[in-house]
Design a protein around this motif. Structure first.
Motif, PDB file in Angstrom:
ATOM      1  N   ALA A 166       0.832  -1.213   0.000  1.00 26.86           N
ATOM      2  CA  ALA A 166       0.000   0.000   0.000  1.00 26.86           C
ATOM      3  C   ALA A 166       0.863   1.258   0.000  1.00 26.86           C
ATOM      4  CB  ALA A 166      -0.921  -0.009   1.218  1.00 26.86           C
ATOM      5  N   MET A 167       1.890   1.279   0.850  1.00 29.84           N
ATOM      6  CA  MET A 167       2.770   2.440   0.917  1.00 29.84           C
ATOM      7  C   MET A 167       3.525   2.638  -0.399  1.00 29.84           C
ATOM      8  SD  MET A 167       2.489   3.599   4.136  1.00 29.84           S
ATOM      9  CE  MET A 167       3.951   4.212   4.961  1.00 29.84           C
TER      10      MET A 167
ATOM     11  N   LEU B 216      -9.339   4.431  -2.885  1.00 28.31           N
ATOM     12  CA  LEU B 216      -9.146   4.563  -1.444  1.00 28.31           C
ATOM     13  C   LEU B 216      -8.399   3.335  -0.935  1.00 28.31           C
ATOM     14  CD1 LEU B 216      -9.845   6.136   1.186  1.00 28.31           C
ATOM     15  CD2 LEU B 216     -11.936   4.776   1.308  1.00 28.31           C
ATOM     16  N   VAL B 217      -7.220   3.547  -0.365  1.00 31.23           N
ATOM     17  CA  VAL B 217      -6.432   2.461   0.205  1.00 31.23           C
ATOM     18  C   VAL B 217      -6.667   2.456   1.711  1.00 31.23           C
ATOM     19  CG1 VAL B 217      -4.126   1.487   0.501  1.00 31.23           C
ATOM     20  CG2 VAL B 217      -4.700   2.702  -1.613  1.00 31.23           C
ATOM     21  N   ALA B 218      -7.283   1.412   2.216  1.00 30.27           N
ATOM     22  CA  ALA B 218      -7.638   1.326   3.635  1.00 30.27           C
ATOM     23  C   ALA B 218      -6.780   0.256   4.296  1.00 30.27           C
ATOM     24  CB  ALA B 218      -9.120   0.991   3.788  1.00 30.27           C
ATOM     25  N   ASP B 219      -5.826   0.690   5.131  1.00 32.30           N
ATOM     26  CA  ASP B 219      -4.886  -0.226   5.783  1.00 32.30           C
ATOM     27  C   ASP B 219      -5.393  -0.550   7.194  1.00 32.30           C
ATOM     28  OD1 ASP B 219      -2.761  -1.741   6.546  1.00 32.30           O
ATOM     29  OD2 ASP B 219      -1.273  -0.137   6.518  1.00 32.30           O
TER      30      ASP B 219
ATOM     31  N   LEU C 159      -8.694  -2.865   0.331  1.00 32.88           N
ATOM     32  CA  LEU C 159      -8.916  -3.107   1.754  1.00 32.88           C
ATOM     33  C   LEU C 159      -7.876  -4.088   2.274  1.00 32.88           C
ATOM     34  CD1 LEU C 159     -10.650  -2.811   4.327  1.00 32.88           C
ATOM     35  CD2 LEU C 159     -12.120  -4.628   3.433  1.00 32.88           C
ATOM     36  N   ILE C 160      -6.960  -3.594   3.097  1.00 32.53           N
ATOM     37  CA  ILE C 160      -5.873  -4.409   3.636  1.00 32.53           C
ATOM     38  C   ILE C 160      -6.228  -4.817   5.053  1.00 32.53           C
ATOM     39  CG2 ILE C 160      -3.434  -4.384   4.298  1.00 32.53           C
ATOM     40  CD1 ILE C 160      -3.127  -2.192   2.098  1.00 32.53           C
ATOM     41  N   THR C 161      -6.211  -6.117   5.320  1.00 36.57           N
ATOM     42  CA  THR C 161      -6.598  -6.577   6.651  1.00 36.57           C
ATOM     43  C   THR C 161      -6.118  -8.007   6.875  1.00 36.57           C
ATOM     44  OG1 THR C 161      -8.484  -6.923   8.139  1.00 36.57           O
ATOM     45  CG2 THR C 161      -8.849  -7.401   5.822  1.00 36.57           C
TER      46      THR C 161
ATOM     47  N   GLN D 114      -3.420   2.964   9.469  1.00 39.04           N
ATOM     48  CA  GLN D 114      -3.780   1.938  10.446  1.00 39.04           C
ATOM     49  C   GLN D 114      -4.065   2.500  11.832  1.00 39.04           C
ATOM     50  OE1 GLN D 114      -1.538  -2.135  11.873  1.00 39.04           O
ATOM     51  NE2 GLN D 114      -1.343  -1.496   9.769  1.00 39.04           N
ATOM     52  N   GLU D 115      -3.289   3.480  12.277  1.00 42.83           N
ATOM     53  CA  GLU D 115      -3.430   4.015  13.634  1.00 42.83           C
ATOM     54  C   GLU D 115      -3.815   5.491  13.588  1.00 42.83           C
ATOM     55  OE1 GLU D 115      -3.372   2.423  16.384  1.00 42.83           O
ATOM     56  OE2 GLU D 115      -2.614   0.480  15.724  1.00 42.83           O
ATOM     57  N   PRO D 116      -5.089   5.825  13.768  1.00 43.36           N
ATOM     58  CA  PRO D 116      -5.502   7.226  13.658  1.00 43.36           C
ATOM     59  C   PRO D 116      -4.852   8.133  14.691  1.00 43.36           C
ATOM     60  CG  PRO D 116      -7.305   5.868  14.484  1.00 43.36           C
ATOM     61  CD  PRO D 116      -6.231   4.927  14.030  1.00 43.36           C
ATOM     62  N   MET D 117      -4.560   7.613  15.883  1.00 39.32           N
ATOM     63  CA  MET D 117      -4.000   8.477  16.916  1.00 39.32           C
ATOM     64  C   MET D 117      -2.585   8.918  16.562  1.00 39.32           C
ATOM     65  SD  MET D 117      -5.147   9.964  19.525  1.00 39.32           S
ATOM     66  CE  MET D 117      -4.371  11.236  20.507  1.00 39.32           C
TER      67      MET D 117
END
Length: 334
Positions: A54-55, A179-182, A213-215, A100-103
């Motif tokens: 993704a990156m 939209l790339v969602a990690d 969608l990466i999961t 991955q980490e919104p904070m």
């Protein structure tokens, strides 16, 4: 498979990192495509190369120590050949990412409205006032209550679910085509996770964006994706429709992943206890060239051929690709 040209086509992507201990081959020869308006699920255990892929698509790999090769074609343009200013014009506008980490991804000293608005100001050249209005609209779109007040709050004032919604709002502010969602639901409780997935499904329909969608959560993939690719040790080992992958997994690693999923009511089996399937062994080191099949050291069906020769990824059934010497072949209609 769609007859029209894919929105994104990744060809033989290789992303390596130079370290004091040698070259880490994080992504090794991965190819796939995403059609406009579809959701592609990318699954595999931690460290398999999902996030690095993704990156790489967004050119967020620092070079050095990173080095990328292959082709990443977005609407026919190879992103690896663009200058950084050209890439910045695409990043956040045509292709956006939910991290991955919104904070840790949100700036703690800027209001969420400012952070959403900066993207709009950069790509669309609107005033600060118009950008804040767009931020309010986006917070409304992602279902955050009292958006006029929240837009002036800081990330630490919001719950984990709200911060994730802010990340989605930021990613969608310029109506991206991809939209790339990690791992968008990592560390969220199941109620909030369900709300985020419902939101993404609704936005896919409303905005028309394609989603990568990466999961590692196979349940999320089953619910969201039309097609799935399975990655292992930086390689793609299986690809097919979500229905094919879940109902007829052909690669031993994919079958192992399916077997490791907890199943509702498993404790009611006759034995009174039902063990999850365990994939034995360790993932091979990515610092050394892998000879043969990357999964050979953990595969229950391994032979000398597997240890000596890497399997090509081949069509084993309609729209179903597998990299395994012994995967059964289903007749493909001409």
């Amino acid at each position: 498979m769609s007859s029209s040209a894919p929105l994104l086509e990744v060809q033989n992507l290789q992303t390596h990192f130079g370290t004091v201990d040698g070259v880490v081959r994080a992504v090794e020869g991965v190819s796939f495509h995403i059609n406009a308006g579809e959701t592609l699920g990318v699954v595999g255990e931690s460290g398999c190369g999902k996030s690095v892929t993704a990156m790489s698509i967004l050119r967020l790999i620092s070079t050095p120590p990173g080095k990328m090769a292959g082709k990443i074609l977005f609407k026919g343009t190879n992103l690896l050949e663009l200058s950084e200013p050209e890439m910045q014009a695409i990043r956040g506008k045509d292709i956006s990412m939910i991290f991955q980490e919104p904070m840790t991804s949100l700036n703690p000293v800027l209001t969420v409205g400012r952070q959403i608005g900066e993207t709009v100001m950069l790509h669309e050249g609107v005033s600060a006032r118009d950008a804040e209005q767009r931020a309010v609209e986006m917070l409304t779109l992602v279902g955050i209550p009292a958006p006029g007040r929240r837009v002036r709050e800081y990330p630490h004032q919001l719950s984990g679910g709200m911060r994730q919604r802010v990340m989605i709002a930021m990613a969608l502010a310029c109506s991206p085509q991809l939209l790339v969602a990690d791992e968008p639901t990592t560390a969220l409780d199941v109620t909030i996770q369900a709300q985020i997935l419902e939101l993404m499904r609704d936005l896919e329909t409303r905005v028309g964006a394609a989603i990568m969608l990466i999961t590692h959560d196979l349940g999320v993939v089953a619910e969201m994706a039309q097609r799935v690719i399975v990655m292992y040790a930086g390689r793609k080992v299986e690809e097919g429709t979500a229905e094919e992958i879940f109902l007829n997994p052909l690669h031993p690693y994919t079958r192992g992943l399916m077997g490791s999923m907890p199943k509702l009511g498993s404790s009611l089996h006759e034995t009174g206890r039902s063990k999850l399937t365990e994939i034995q062994g360790q993932v091979p080191s990515l610092r050394k060239p892998i000879i043969g099949c990357a999964f050979a050291g953990r595969c229950p069906n391994v032979t000398d051929v597997c240890r000596q020769m890497a399997p090509a990824i081949e069509l084993k059934a309609p729209n179903h690709l597998v990299a395994c010497h012994y995967a059964p072949r289903v007749a493909v209609a001409a």
